[in-house]
Design an enzyme around this catalytic site. Structure first.
Site, PDB file in Angstrom:
ATOM      1  N   SER A 178     -85.997 -15.387  64.048  1.00 51.88           N
ATOM      2  CA  SER A 178     -84.681 -14.292  63.008  1.00 51.88           C
ATOM      3  C   SER A 178     -84.100 -15.599  62.359  1.00 51.88           C
ATOM      4  CB  SER A 178     -83.894 -14.181  63.931  1.00 51.88           C
ATOM      5  OG  SER A 178     -83.608 -14.582  64.469  1.00 51.88           O
ATOM      6  N   HIS A 206     -87.841  -8.757  62.551  1.00 59.00           N
ATOM      7  CA  HIS A 206     -87.524  -9.981  60.891  1.00 59.00           C
ATOM      8  C   HIS A 206     -89.310  -9.080  60.452  1.00 59.00           C
ATOM      9  CE1 HIS A 206     -84.057 -10.684  61.588  1.00 59.00           C
ATOM     10  NE2 HIS A 206     -84.442 -11.344  62.676  1.00 59.00           N
ATOM     11  N   LYS A 238     -82.837  -3.946  59.752  1.00 61.80           N
ATOM     12  CA  LYS A 238     -82.759  -5.041  58.696  1.00 61.80           C
ATOM     13  C   LYS A 238     -84.268  -4.334  57.265  1.00 61.80           C
ATOM     14  CE  LYS A 238     -81.919  -7.961  61.721  1.00 61.80           C
ATOM     15  NZ  LYS A 238     -81.788  -8.046  63.527  1.00 61.80           N
TER      16      LYS A 238
HETATM   17  C1  PLP Z   1     -80.926  -8.697  64.388  1.00 63.27           C
HETATM   18  C2  PLP Z   1     -82.227  -8.860  65.710  1.00 63.27           C
HETATM   19  C3  PLP Z   1     -81.923  -7.701  67.010  1.00 63.27           C
HETATM   20  C4  PLP Z   1     -80.931  -6.846  67.528  1.00 63.27           C
HETATM   21  O1  PLP Z   1     -80.866  -5.879  66.758  1.00 63.27           O
HETATM   22  P1  PLP Z   1     -79.679  -4.938  66.389  1.00 63.27           P
HETATM   23  O2  PLP Z   1     -80.198  -3.097  66.056  1.00 63.27           O
HETATM   24  O3  PLP Z   1     -78.972  -5.560  65.156  1.00 63.27           O
HETATM   25  O4  PLP Z   1     -79.100  -5.179  67.564  1.00 63.27           O
HETATM   26  C5  PLP Z   1     -82.839  -8.057  67.903  1.00 63.27           C
HETATM   27  N1  PLP Z   1     -83.949  -9.693  67.845  1.00 63.27           N
HETATM   28  C6  PLP Z   1     -83.392  -9.835  66.901  1.00 63.27           C
HETATM   29  C7  PLP Z   1     -85.283 -10.763  66.555  1.00 63.27           C
HETATM   30  C8  PLP Z   1     -82.970  -9.627  65.649  1.00 63.27           C
HETATM   31  O5  PLP Z   1     -82.887 -10.482  64.771  1.00 63.27           O
END
Ligand code: PLP
Length: 384
Positions: A178, A206, A238
């Site tokens: 990330s 991602h 995302k």
């Molecule tokens: C953003 C993210 C999460 C968390 O997801 P949310 O739905 O925003 O709680 C988990 N793992 C990774 C790798 C992330 O980038």
């Protein structure tokens, strides 16, 4: 009992340039945003495909809200598992090529729920040291023996696996990291896990939407089967542009989560209209491959331009294109200077990233234009 020692910690954080502050967004999530009353061109959201404010997705949400109201009203196991949730699970199972899918309200909760349903103190969890905070927290909470390996270091992982005599071994990794944007070496990692009879859990928050011919993320990119990656996690906030998360896997895995994942059982289902909106965004994400093509062209354009300006980029072919500055104070100053020119990129500082690796986490979206990327490059040139 007073809060004075808390206040002291806050002051210290400010002195270290590590204090975090929120800006108030007064527009949809899109390239041109209004933050704290001012217009900016933003390069920091995770809305990689530009679906967060897509009219068809908004329309699907509105229609479902008219039909189902707003709140889920209860947990999935009581009577909050709506027709829209069920349809989304089925569509995601087909999309990922896995037998079943289970929705969670957030990615953070999915990760906590899965690891804790699978492991306890008789077990061992192996994590890349750059894994997302939710994965690290999940491992710590489980009580399993917690082992980190160096970033993407499959040889070190294999050595640790070979030494373990735990009942169950779970290897956990981000698919696309990330904060760095690089992709985990999954074929080799899965091979090492198989040799040691360990399970693999990939959190591809991602990768979904961005990688793979139809947006299937790292699993599609590397053509990884359910046997290689028995636990596949995706988030919906995302690339999908909505909210929530899912776990894809076998019948036995999903039934185990329904019985034992506490963050699934003891929480209200996501609003059904969000599930309906996600069905629409999934359709767009798969079908409109021009979004990925345009995004990849922007990534190339940004990388070529930034390298010409003398910036050192990371080994990333994804929309996450960090510019590592090092010092938290310097990263914050660069972010401020860019803001003065109408460009919004937040400075990412420890403890989100390792000490000494503060960065401007540039992210690109299919909603950006080439001209906007050029504007970013011009601004970067002036703060170099
Ligand atoms: C953003 C993210 C999460 C968390 O997801 P949310 O739905 O925003 O709680 C988990 N793992 C990774 C790798 C992330 O980038």
């Amino acid at each position: 009992m007073s809060f004075s020692d808390l206040a002291q910690e806050l002051t210290l954080r400010k002195q270290q340039s590590l204090y975090r502050q929120r800006s108030v967004l007064a527009s949809p999530q899109q390239p041109e945003v209004v933050l704290d009353g001012k217009p900016f061109l933003a390069f920091c959201s995770n809305d990689y495909l530009g679906l967060a404010n897509h009219p068809d997705v908004v329309d699907a949400l509105q229609r479902a809200a008219n039909e189902f109201g707003v709140g889920g009203g209860a947990s999935h196991l009581v009577n909050g598992h709506s027709h829209h949730h069920h349809a989304l699970e089925e569509a995601l199972a087909e999309f990922t090529g896995r037998p079943r899918v289970l929705l969670f309200s957030t990615g953070y909760m999915a990760n906590l729920g899965v690891v804790n349903a699978l492991l306890d103190k008789r077990d061992a969890v192996f994590q890349d040291r750059l894994n997302h905070a939710s994965l690290l927290d999940a491992g710590l909470l489980s009580g399993a023996r917690f082992q980190r390996y160096q970033h993407n270091d499959v040889a070190q992982l294999a050595a640790r696996l070979a030494r373990s005599d735990a009942r169950r071994k779970l290897v956990v990794t981000d698919g696309v990291f990330s904060m760095d944007g690089d992709v985990a070496p999954l074929p080799a990692l899965c091979h090492a896990a198989q040799e040691a009879q360990a399970w693999v859990m990939v959190d591809d928050a991602h990768g979904f939407g961005c990688l793979g011919q139809s947006g299937g993320g790292v699993a599609e990119h590397f053509q990884l089967t359910e046997e290689q990656v028995p636990v596949l996690v995706g988030t919906l906030g995302k690339g999908f542009g909505t909210a929530g998360a899912f776990v894809a896997g076998s019948e036995v895995l999903i039934e185990t989560l329904i019985q034992f994942a506490r963050t699934y059982i003891y929480t209200t289902s996501m609003p059904p209209a969000v599930a309906a909106a996600t069905c629409k965004s999934l359709e767009l994400l798969q079908k409109e491959s021009w979004r990925r093509e345009h995004l990849n062209a922007l990534i190339e354009r940004f990388r070529a331009g930034a390298q010409q300006l003398g910036f050192t980029l990371m080994d990333s072919q994804t929309p996450i294109q960090p510019i590592v500055v090092g010092d938290a104070d310097k990263a914050l100053k660069m972010s401020e200077q860019l803001k003065a020119q109408g460009i919004y990129i937040s400075a990412i500082r420890p403890p989100t990233v390792p000490a000494g690796s503060a960065r401007l986490r540039v992210t690109l979206s299919a909603a950006h234009t080439e001209a906007q990327v050029d504007r970013l490059l011009a601004a970067l040139e002036s703060v170099r």
